[in-house]
Design an enzyme around this catalytic site. Structure first.
Site, PDB file in Angstrom:
ATOM      1  N   GLU A   1     -36.738 -19.189  23.678  1.00 37.63           N
ATOM      2  CA  GLU A   1     -37.883 -20.082  23.535  1.00 37.63           C
ATOM      3  C   GLU A   1     -39.151 -19.458  24.107  1.00 37.63           C
ATOM      4  O   GLU A   1     -40.247 -19.639  23.560  1.00 37.63           O
ATOM      5  CB  GLU A   1     -37.594 -21.428  24.208  1.00 37.63           C
ATOM      6  CG  GLU A   1     -36.594 -22.303  23.466  1.00 37.63           C
ATOM      7  CD  GLU A   1     -35.149 -21.865  23.643  1.00 37.63           C
ATOM      8  OE1 GLU A   1     -34.295 -22.331  22.869  1.00 37.63           O
ATOM      9  OE2 GLU A   1     -34.878 -21.052  24.556  1.00 37.63           O
TER      10      GLU A   1
ATOM     11  N   HIS B   1     -29.038 -32.453  24.803  1.00 38.28           N
ATOM     12  CA  HIS B   1     -29.510 -32.333  23.422  1.00 38.28           C
ATOM     13  C   HIS B   1     -29.948 -33.678  22.853  1.00 38.28           C
ATOM     14  O   HIS B   1     -30.012 -33.838  21.633  1.00 38.28           O
ATOM     15  CB  HIS B   1     -28.403 -31.750  22.523  1.00 38.28           C
ATOM     16  CG  HIS B   1     -28.000 -30.354  22.863  1.00 38.28           C
ATOM     17  ND1 HIS B   1     -27.192 -30.069  23.937  1.00 38.28           N
ATOM     18  CD2 HIS B   1     -28.305 -29.168  22.281  1.00 38.28           C
ATOM     19  CE1 HIS B   1     -26.998 -28.749  23.988  1.00 38.28           C
ATOM     20  NE2 HIS B   1     -27.666 -28.192  23.003  1.00 38.28           N
TER      21      HIS B   1
END
Length: 326
Positions: A61, A130
């Site tokens: 990321e 998540h």
């Protein structure tokens, strides 16, 4: 175009429209190319625009957002995908300390026109790492615009506005809405960021919601209508810019406010809305303001437990009954 479009397909359509319109728009992220994205939200982009403009990246990321920042500073308009909004934490230095500060620290000489798209929210049993709704993380950072559409048409219109923005935008796509359908918008559809929508008119109580909480609030309003309570539902659409004026206008009719948010109660966006109402619209209220929000615990994996943590129709209906009876 077909009579209906899914929220999922609207993401790809919205990006494609802007890529056709402006050759400086590029996409980068994990598995967004040939694979079409893990949630199939970038299907067809690699085929139409090729690897020069749709970049598959390593699983980093920091690398994805850092590269996008540099590209944006030098004239491109990158559209980044961070696979799950929980993973914004992995690139938080760029998102909180670098990207939103550049325009200010250079005295306006350098802009960072990029969009960070991310799959957000719970309700699907994806577990604690998540499933989080993380809009409130970004709400703590001045300099970021925050968009969270609830319908396919708004996905397309708000993506257009986000990609054309000269300031960075974090664009939350709710996982629980991906399969939902709605009418496709016309060509050149544009939804100005910071403009809320009254999606149901009512006179008794104002429900203010965002993203997947909008259809939930509408379902609650249908239940309440059967009890003689007429709820107005406001879809905020964006947290920055925040359309407080539409909320206050609604309260002039209803005099009662309930925010419906998936963020945890502690530090959720509803607290900001409520504080603005207390500052600017206290005289409009005939009852205390209420918030239905996520519980302040990690999200459970089991669906029966997750339902205890995130807002439900029943929780909203219960709170509105209390407000109506006040």
């Amino acid at each position: 175009m077909a009579d209906v479009i899914t929220y999922r397909d609207a993401v790809a359509e919205g990006i494609a429209r802007e890529m056709r319109r402006d050759t400086s728009v590029v996409c980068l992220g994990e598995d967004i190319g040939v694979a079409g994205g893990v949630f199939k939200t970038t299907t067809g982009l690699h085929e139409e625009f090729g690897p020069e403009r749709v970049w598959d990246t390593p699983i980093s990321e920091q690398a994805i957002v850092g590269a996008a920042m540099g590209a944006a500073m030098t004239g491109m308009r990158p559209v980044v995908e961070i696979m799950f909004s929980d993973f914004l934490a992995c690139c938080w230095d760029y998102l909180a300390n670098e990207i939103p500060k550049v325009r200010y620290m250079t005295g306006g000489q350098v802009t960072v026109p990029l969009v960070v798209r991310t799959a957000n929210g719970g309700g699907l049993g994806f577990g604690a790492q998540h499933s989080q709704a993380t809009e409130n993380w970004t709400l703590t950072v001045p300099g970021l615009k925050i968009a969270a559409p609830a319908t396919p048409a708004d996905v397309i219109g708000m993506l257009a506005a986000a990609i054309r923005s000269d300031d960075p935008v974090v664009f939350f796509e709710h996982k629980g809405l991906l399969a939902t359908k709605g009418p496709p918008p016309p060509p050149d559809h544009l939804v100005e960021l910071g403009r809320a929508a009254v999606v149901r008119e009512g006179g008794d109580v104002t429900l203010v919601a965002l993203a997947s909480m909008v259809p939930l609030a509408l379902r609650a309003a249908d239940v309440l209508a059967g009890e003689g309570i007429d709820a107005e539902v406001v879809d905020l659409r964006c947290l920055v810019p925040l359309d407080a004026a539409t909320v206050l206008d609604s309260l002039r009719k209803t005099s009662r406010l309930l925010t419906v948010e998936e963020n945890p109660y502690q530090g959720g966006w509803g607290a900001t809305v409520v504080s603005i109402v207390a500052d600017e619209g206290f005289g409009l209220l005939d009852a205390p303001v209420r918030r239905v929000a996520g519980e302040c615990v990690p999200l459970p994996f089991a669906d029966v437990l997750e339902e205890q943590v995130i807002p439900t129709v029943d929780k909203v209906v219960t709170e509105v009954r209390r407000l109506a009876a006040y």
